[in-house]
Each structure stands twice: as C-alpha cells, then as structure tokens.
Design an enzyme around this catalytic site. Structure first.
Site, PDB file in Angstrom:
ATOM      1  N   GLY A  76       0.850  -1.191   0.000  1.00  0.00           N
ATOM      2  CA  GLY A  76       0.000   0.000   0.000  1.00  0.00           C
ATOM      3  C   GLY A  76       0.876   1.229   0.000  1.00  0.00           C
ATOM      4  O   GLY A  76       2.065   1.146   0.330  1.00  0.00           O
TER       5      GLY A  76
ATOM      6  N   CYS B  97       5.462  -5.920   1.457  1.00  0.00           N
ATOM      7  CA  CYS B  97       5.777  -4.494   1.375  1.00  0.00           C
ATOM      8  C   CYS B  97       5.143  -3.728   2.550  1.00  0.00           C
ATOM      9  O   CYS B  97       5.545  -3.930   3.682  1.00  0.00           O
ATOM     10  CB  CYS B  97       5.347  -3.961   0.012  1.00  0.00           C
ATOM     11  SG  CYS B  97       6.155  -2.415  -0.367  1.00  0.00           S
TER      12      CYS B  97
ATOM     13  N   HIS C 114       7.740  -7.810  -3.981  1.00  0.00           N
ATOM     14  CA  HIS C 114       6.412  -8.225  -4.464  1.00  0.00           C
ATOM     15  C   HIS C 114       6.494  -9.575  -5.187  1.00  0.00           C
ATOM     16  O   HIS C 114       6.925  -9.624  -6.347  1.00  0.00           O
ATOM     17  CB  HIS C 114       5.850  -7.169  -5.426  1.00  0.00           C
ATOM     18  CG  HIS C 114       5.439  -5.916  -4.717  1.00  0.00           C
ATOM     19  ND1 HIS C 114       4.176  -5.721  -4.236  1.00  0.00           N
ATOM     20  CD2 HIS C 114       6.158  -4.834  -4.375  1.00  0.00           C
ATOM     21  CE1 HIS C 114       4.107  -4.539  -3.639  1.00  0.00           C
ATOM     22  NE2 HIS C 114       5.298  -3.987  -3.703  1.00  0.00           N
TER      23      HIS C 114
ATOM     24  N   SER D  53     -28.352  -8.968 -20.706  1.00  0.00           N
ATOM     25  CA  SER D  53     -28.082  -8.019 -21.791  1.00  0.00           C
ATOM     26  C   SER D  53     -27.438  -8.746 -22.964  1.00  0.00           C
ATOM     27  O   SER D  53     -27.177  -8.141 -23.993  1.00  0.00           O
ATOM     28  CB  SER D  53     -27.111  -6.954 -21.282  1.00  0.00           C
ATOM     29  OG  SER D  53     -25.876  -7.583 -20.951  1.00  0.00           O
ATOM     30  N   GLY D  54     -27.136 -10.027 -22.761  1.00  0.00           N
ATOM     31  CA  GLY D  54     -26.386 -10.749 -23.793  1.00  0.00           C
ATOM     32  C   GLY D  54     -24.887 -10.622 -23.563  1.00  0.00           C
ATOM     33  O   GLY D  54     -24.092 -11.287 -24.219  1.00  0.00           O
ATOM     34  N   GLY D  55     -24.486  -9.773 -22.634  1.00  0.00           N
ATOM     35  CA  GLY D  55     -23.068  -9.641 -22.272  1.00  0.00           C
ATOM     36  C   GLY D  55     -22.638 -10.869 -21.470  1.00  0.00           C
ATOM     37  O   GLY D  55     -23.478 -11.629 -20.981  1.00  0.00           O
TER      38      GLY D  55
ATOM     39  N   LYS E  18     -13.185 -11.316 -14.253  1.00  0.00           N
ATOM     40  CA  LYS E  18     -13.706 -11.408 -15.622  1.00  0.00           C
ATOM     41  C   LYS E  18     -13.186 -12.634 -16.389  1.00  0.00           C
ATOM     42  O   LYS E  18     -13.951 -13.359 -17.011  1.00  0.00           O
ATOM     43  CB  LYS E  18     -13.315 -10.134 -16.371  1.00  0.00           C
ATOM     44  CG  LYS E  18     -14.020  -9.949 -17.679  1.00  0.00           C
ATOM     45  CD  LYS E  18     -15.398  -9.408 -17.447  1.00  0.00           C
ATOM     46  CE  LYS E  18     -16.046  -8.848 -18.659  1.00  0.00           C
ATOM     47  NZ  LYS E  18     -17.333  -8.227 -18.319  1.00  0.00           N
TER      48      LYS E  18
END
Ligand code: XMP
Length: 523
Positions: free
Chosen positions: A67, A94, A180, A234-236, A379
C-alpha cells in the site's frame, strides 16, 4: 449484499481459502489471481475487515497487501489488532511487511527508495524460501524499511539496500517480505507464494472451475428451493453466464428478460435471442422498447442524464415484466468481484466508486432477494465458466459494452440517424480488427458520432456530412487505458469502408487520448 455470503460458507464454496487484506496496493487483486492460478481460492477483503467477518470466512491464512501509506503516518491503514489473536499464518508484503513489524513492536523508518529489480540473498532456505536458489531477482517498490525487528522475528533474506527484506516469526507462522512476489519481475515469486500457502497455511488446491460450477449449482438449488428467479440479461458475458448457471440449477423456475432499448450493437438483439433459444434452450422474455427509450431521450444532451433516464426506464420495464410474469422471489445478477470493489463495497483504499456503472434503476420496492453466483470471480474466470457452460467463443471474445449502450457513444441528442451511423461504423471497426486478429489485444473498439460536420466531396458532389471518430483502446481493467497504435493501413481500410458504406460520412478521425485524462466512452 446478496445471499451469496450465507450460501458460500457452508454450501457453495466450502473449500480452503486465503484472504488478502487490501491496504491499497495496485497489486492487491493480482495477489488473489496468482494464488487462484495454483488452484487455491483467494479473496480480497478490506484491510479494516472485522474479526467476526474474518472468522466467518474460515480462512487458512492471510496475506497483507502492500500500500502507498507509511505505518508511522497519522491515519495509516491498520487492521484490527484482534486479527493477530486468530493465530492464522500471515504473510505481509511491502506495506503489509511493515505493518507486521510495527504491530509487533519493531520500528519502521523512511529509507532510500528502492524501486525496480534487486538481488535477494536468501539466508534461510527452510519453509518460505524452500527449494529456491540462494539469490533471486525480486521486484521492489518501497520508501520505508524495517529498522528494528520485533522480538522473536529473524531475518530470512536481505538485499544490499534492505537488511530485513524478508523476516519470520516461525513459531507463530508470521512472515514479512519487502518485495512483491506477485509481479512477473520477481523470479520464482509464485514459488514463494506457494510455499506460504501450501506448506505454511496447508491450504488444499481445491479451486477449480468445474468444481466451482458444480458447487455453485448445488448452492443455488438449496437456497432457491421452489421459488422463482428473474434475471435481466443483456447478452453480455456476465449476465449470460449468470443466466446459464442459474438455468442449470433451477431450469424453468428461472425467467430471463432481455430489454432492447434500441441502443444495442448492430444485429445484437437477434444474436442474443438466438443464442439463448438455440444454443442454450432458454426462452427469453423479449421486450422491444426502442421507441419508449428514444422518446424519453429526446432532446437530452447530458450523458449523466441519459444514463439516469435509461436506468429508470429499464427499472420500470423490469417492474412491469415482473408483475406480468411473476411472482418472483429472487433476482439473479451478474455482479463480479471487481464490481463489488468498484462500487465501494470493499473499502480498501485503492477502491474507486463508479456508481453509474452499476445496473441502474432496478426498483427496490420489488423486494427481491438477490442472488449473485459470480460475485467471487474475476472477468477472465467468468469467461472460463462461460466456455465450460457452452457459450459461443465469438461472444466470449466480444468487447465489453456499456449498459446505456450507444447513448453514451453518441455525443449530443440521440437520434435515429446517429444510432444507425454508430451501429454500422462500429461493426466495420470490429470486423476489420477481427480480420487481422487484433481483437484479443484491445479492450474496446467502437465508433463515436456527434453533431460536428465537415465538408467532403462524395461522387463529385459537395456534401456537408457527419464526422465519425474511431475509438480503439488497450486496457487491463478499464481503470486506465491507452489508445491502440493501429497500423496506418488498417486505419485507412476502416476509414475507407466507413465513408464508402455509410451515407453522408465525409470525415473519419481517430481518438488519440488516453484515460486519464479522457475516459474510454465519450459520454
Ligand atoms: P469509462 O468511459 O468510464 O469506461 O472510461 C470504463 C469502462 O466502463 C464501461 N462503461 C459503462 N458500463 N454503464 C456500464 O455498464 C455505464 O454507464 C458505463 N460507462 C462506461 C465502458 O464501456 C468501459 O469498458
């Protein structure tokens, strides 16, 4: 908040899980992704999550993300101290590393900034660095450093700049690393995460999409029982995958509504109706509301007003459909994990509030219980679920499309003429990108049309025609975006097709502004 929280604990996702506390790092999400890649379920939660909530999650271990703050600053984000009493293994990264040092009585101070690559020299090859070489390239991004270690902590790795680049209190399974492990620039970073999660937390590798689908389906069945569910699609990809998984679980007790607001992509309404009926065997309640939306949008110029009008109208139609076809006790929504973060539900400092991107206008008075089967997914994970559930590849690959549709790609008043131009020109752009296989490399590609006109000569006639602007952007998460450096030949081809195939277009321009300062959509 949907019911998924209750569902997931005992039924839908009864699997080992890791929580990542979000202290504001741009990489906090990435940590979760990396862990899921080796099949352990990881979830991002705000840094100030309550101990009660954490207990409900029954995590096998915790990671504190990085952060931008300094632990010694006033108002620096700090977790509830009682979290340490849970005695779970913790890996601080970190800022998370510095938080551990600070909380256990050590000292953190401002140091020479260390950005970029550094050689990590490993001093202890047991547990966290088990199986790794004695030196590894790691990626650093910090201005503070641990100055004095707390009692019972030891150094397990260092760099030339950070004497305590990795520390451990092995008795309590507490580890801190200054670098990281989640970014690709850290060599073997994934091995470090694996050692922590698989060996120290002893989490089982149970996260698997097929398994997720099965568990989600049985969770939905148990929760919905004999009640009825309404799903706006929506078809999405998000709403379609939601509908598919719900349909697998409860069959015809699910009814899907598809509202055509007249602001869809070219041919989209047929594509969506056909996909549902022929590919999935789901009959849609199809509402053609083109005229209704256009009437309401008459003379409206301001894009936020357009969004509000569309959201409200959508809500009204939804209410009508629910009354005619109901009663429905449940509403299924395609909320994804980043939507929860973006709409400010996760209060991590990196979260952004973009309320206008949420499904606007669904009337609260309908009193639905909400079910969100994808709310733990990202996604690309949803795309994988879609693929497994039989969604056509072409639709999975399609660019995201905003809820208010072409209304925010049309600058100024929404007219039939502008809608027609926008649809055709966007299809040309999408087609040409598809032909040269560039579709995967870009985030969104579409046409914009406004009220500006320019002179041209079409078939020897002077015409004062419309200008079409091509917008093609690359992005990872739509938070920032860059205009795509398309080859000139491709731009030329798109431009020629637009002027040749669409009446009265005299000029074609290419949008070369990034986000920020611009946004992706012009409205
Ligand atoms: P902006 O224009 O804010 O867009 O850079 C970022 C991403 O969000 C989409 N977007 C929307 N999606 N309702 C939606 O469902 C909206 O009002 C909306 N506005 C923008 C946009 O297409 C891009 O992917």
């Amino acid at each position: 908040m949907g019911i998924f929280k209750d569902v997931r604990k005992n039924k839908v996702n009864a699997m080992d899980r890791i929580v990542v506390l979000d202290f504001g790092s741009q990489y906090a999400h990435l940590i979760c992704r990396r862990i899921r890649e080796f099949k352990v379920y990881a979830e991002l939660v705000p840094y100030d999550i309550s101990v009660d909530k954490l207990e409900q999650i029954e995590a096998k271990g915790m990671i504190f993300s990085g952060g931008p703050a300094s632990v010694y600053e006033e108002n620096a984000p700090m977790c509830d101290k009682r979290i340490f009493e849970l005695n779970l293994p913790i890996l601080g990264i970190c800022y998370g590393h510095q938080t551990l040092v600070y909380n256990f009585g050590g000292e953190v101070r401002k140091a020479n900034r260390e950005y970029g690559s550094a050689d990590l020299i490993i001093d202890d090859h047991t547990d966290l660095f088990n199986g790794l070489n004695s030196t590894m390239r790691c990626w650093m991004s910090h201005g503070d450093t641990a100055d004095k270690l707390p009692d019972n902590f030891r150094i397990i790795a260092h760099t030339s700049n950070s004497f305590a680049a990795a520390i451990a209190n092995k008795e309590r399974n507490l580890y801190g690393i200054q670098f990281h492990p989640e970014v690709v620039h850290t060599e073997k970073g994934i091995e470090v995460l694996k050692n922590f999660i698989l060996k120290i937390c002893r989490a089982k590798q149970e996260w698997d999409m097929k398994d997720f689908i099965n568990k989600t389906i049985s969770g939905i069945k148990e929760n919905v029982e004999d009640e009825n569910v309404l799903c706006a699609t929506s078809g999405g990809i998000d709403s379609t995958v939601t509908a598919l998984i719900m349909h697998r679980a409860i069959g015809d007790k699910l009814r899907c509504v598809f509202v055509n607001h007249g602001l869809l992509r070219e041919g989209e309404e047929e594509e969506v109706v056909n996909m549902f009926e022929y590919n999935f065997g789901i009959k849609l309640i199809y509402v053609n509301a083109e005229k209704r939306f256009l009437d309401r949008l008459k003379s409206v110029i301001d894009p936020e007003r357009k969004r509000m009008i569309i959201g409200n109208e959508f809500g009204k139609i939804f209410e009508e459909v629910a009354k005619e076809n109901g009663p429905f006790q449940w509403l299924a929504q395609g909320t994804l994990y980043p939507d929860i973060i973006e709409s400010g539900v996760s209060k991590g400092p990196a979260s952004l509030i973009k309320s206008h991107h949420n499904v606007a206008g669904l009337p609260k008075k309908l009193n639905f219980k909400v079910i969100e089967p994808l709310r733990n997914l990202y996604k690309d994970e949803v795309k994988e679920v879609g693929k497994l559930l039989g969604m056509p590849e072409l639709l999975i690959k399609r660019n995201p499309f905003p809820g208010p549709g072409l209304a925010i790609r049309i600058i100024g008043e929404v007219t039939n003429e502008k809608i027609a131009i926008c649809k055709r020109a966007s299809r040309i752009i999408e087609d040409e990108l598809l032909k040269v296989n560039m579709n995967d490399k870009i985030w969104q590609a579409f046409a914009i049309v406004g009220d500006d006109k320019a002179v041209g000569v079409l078939g020897d006639k002077r015409v004062y025609g419309n200008i079409v602007t091509i917008r093609v952007v690359e992005s990872i998460d739509a938070m920032t975006a860059d205009w795509a450096r398309l080859p000139y030949e491709l731009l030329e081809k798109i431009s020629n097709r637009i002027t040749n195939e669409i009446e009265n277009i005299t000029w074609v321009t290419y949008a070369i502004s990034s986000k920020p300062p611009s946004t992706i959509e012009p409205g």
